[in-house]
Enzyme design. Structure first.
Site, mmCIF file in Angstrom:
data_model
loop_
_atom_site.group_PDB
_atom_site.id
_atom_site.type_symbol
_atom_site.label_atom_id
_atom_site.label_comp_id
_atom_site.label_asym_id
_atom_site.label_seq_id
_atom_site.Cartn_x
_atom_site.Cartn_y
_atom_site.Cartn_z
ATOM 1 N N ALA A 105 -14.906 -46.666 35.525
ATOM 2 C CA ALA A 105 -13.555 -47.024 35.976
ATOM 3 C C ALA A 105 -12.855 -45.964 36.814
ATOM 4 C CB ALA A 105 -12.678 -47.300 34.744
ATOM 5 N N LEU A 150 -21.109 -48.824 36.748
ATOM 6 C CA LEU A 150 -21.672 -47.479 36.599
ATOM 7 C C LEU A 150 -22.600 -47.178 37.766
ATOM 8 C CD1 LEU A 150 -22.723 -47.435 32.827
ATOM 9 C CD2 LEU A 150 -20.592 -46.610 33.839
ATOM 10 N N TYR A 152 -33.559 -49.141 50.846
ATOM 11 C CA TYR A 152 -32.595 -49.664 49.881
ATOM 12 C C TYR A 152 -33.128 -50.911 49.148
ATOM 13 C CZ TYR A 152 -28.439 -50.327 47.230
ATOM 14 O OH TYR A 152 -27.594 -50.461 46.153
#
Ligand code: NAD
Ligand code: NA
Length: 396
Positions: free
Chosen positions: A48, A138, A234
């Site tokens: 957060a 996260l 990626y």
């Protein structure tokens, strides 16, 4: 103390409390300017303190008047030692949330651990009863597995063959060729263990078992796809395997939530400068070209614009949540627009150290990078002595 940036590669060792607070205030004001979202009421945000997670917390609180609990891993401030940006961001967020009469508390520690999960469950039980939205945001290079104790380190590597392409040192503007050797099977497994969906599912299982999820509860995790240019490193690389796993986990979590009529979503977000993304080779060059093109077209967004739009135009419209053919929310729609991608690809072919100042938005990249740490923020006097020791008012 007078706090100046101390940059080492893609990280900055210092952060400025007043700059971080101003960034948070700017995000709060943006969310307020977009009006009320008929959104969640009690929200748990994992990750957060910075990036998309912070934007999710701000949007929940100041867009939907939600009570929020934030979990993150940040360095507290101490005398003579500035805290990490997420520490100052959270201090600022909670100060302004409390002033607005909103519940906001936080837990600083390793979200992958059983201990922090239990602490969070206890806090929800004591203060909120249940939550109706869980944001999973996260981003970590490492995870200590709570059941095995094994330390997994994630890597950013291609799979199958060496990847060679251009990259930029965003401090100097030097464009060079980078070659990244392929990952081993172990690298892939470790990256999936850190950035895949296992921990997300563990959180939801624990919340559900403790009866802390409200009927109709929603959970959202963030993913990325991006263009062909970055695919090898990626989406088809180690991190892409982790994102495949995360996206598949959304379906199994939705099964878990069936009896609650709940749902798990993955939202595919836009490429942006965050602490996580500046560490990925090739991505900074892509982002500097993307910013140039999107700003010229008037469609550039930062994390707060992305998440505010996710809430208002995807998650909480009052109707069905629009999904792509793979069941994902797409808020990367503007980045992936054909005209945008065609222009970025053309610029990519021309990009050199000499041409980049003209064709790319390196200044925009750098400004965003310094903003992450509270530097180069408009209205802040960086010559001024500031108090580096700042309390997080809702820290449990
Ligand atoms: P970020 O680095 O800004 O935020 C990471 C958050 O995780 C921070 O709050 C940090 O404190 C927390 N964290 C890290 N390790 C922790 C731990 N062990 N315990 C508790 N908290 C921990 O990253 P971000 O870019 O906002 O990334 C969030 C998600 O969004 C990731 O899944 C990322 O892949 C995804 N995403 C990022 C981009 C991008 O361009 N940045 C694009 C699309 C999707
Ligand atoms: Na985040």
């Amino acid at each position: 103390m007078i706090i100046t940036p101390r940059v080492r590669g893609f990280i900055c060792l210092t952060a400025h409390p007043e700059g971080c607070e101003q960034n948070v205030v700017n995000q709060i004001n943006y969310v307020k300017s977009k009006g009320t979202v008929e959104g969640p009421k009690k929200v748990l945000v994992l990750g957060a303190s910075t990036g998309f997670g912070l934007a999710s917390r701000i949007t929940s609180a100041f867009g939907a008047n939600a009570a929020t609990i934030g979990v993150y891993f940040e360095k507290p401030s101490a005398e003579g030692k500035p805290g990490s940006p997420g520490w100052y961001n959270t201090a600022a967020f909670e100060k302004h949330a409390h002033a607005a009469g909103l519940y906001a508390k936080s837990i600083n520690g390793d979200a992958f651990s059983d201990e922090i999960k239990q602490k969070t469950l206890d806090l929800i039980k004591a203060d909120l009863g249940q939550v109706d939205l869980v944001i999973y945001s996260l981003a970590s290079p490492r995870r200590v597995h709570p059941k095995t104790g094994v330390v997994h380190n994630s890597v950013l590597k291609p799979i199958g063959q060496t990847f060679s392409n251009k990259t930029v040192d965003f401090h100097t503007g030097n464009v060079t060729e980078v070659s990244i050797t392929p990952a081993s099977e172990e690298d892939i497994d470790n990256t999936v263990a850190v950035m895949g969906g296992e921990d997300w599912a563990m959180w939801i299982d624990a919340l559900k078992a403790a009866d802390l999820l409200a009927p109709g509860a929603t959970t959202v995790a963030y993913s990325y796809i991006g263009p062909a240019l970055t695919e090898a490193v990626y989406r088809k690389g180690t991190i892409g395997r982790a994102k495949d796993h995360l996206e598949a986990t959304a379906f199994s979590i939705t099964d878990t939530l069936k009896d609650l009529n709940g749902k798990a979503y993955v939202s595919v977000n836009k490429a942006l400068v965050t602490q996580a993304s500046s560490a990925i080779p090739v991505i900074p060059l892509y982002i500097s070209l993307l910013y140039k093109v999107m700003k010229a077209k008037g469609i550039h967004e930062g994390t707060i614009e992305q998440i505010q739009r996710l809430f208002q135009e995807r998650l909480y419209t009052g109707g069905e949540v629009a999904l792509d053919e793979n069941g994902r929310i797409r808020i990367d729609d503007l980045e992936m627009r054909e005209d945008v991608q065609a222009e970025v690809a053309a610029l990519w072919a021309q990009a050199t150290t000499e041409t980049l100042p003209e064709i790319g938005d390196l200044p925009g990249y750098k400004t965003d990078f310094f903003h992450l740490f509270g530097f180069e923020v408009e209205g802040i006097d960086y010559e001024k002595d500031v108090n580096e020791v700042v309390e997080v008012p809702g820290l449990v």
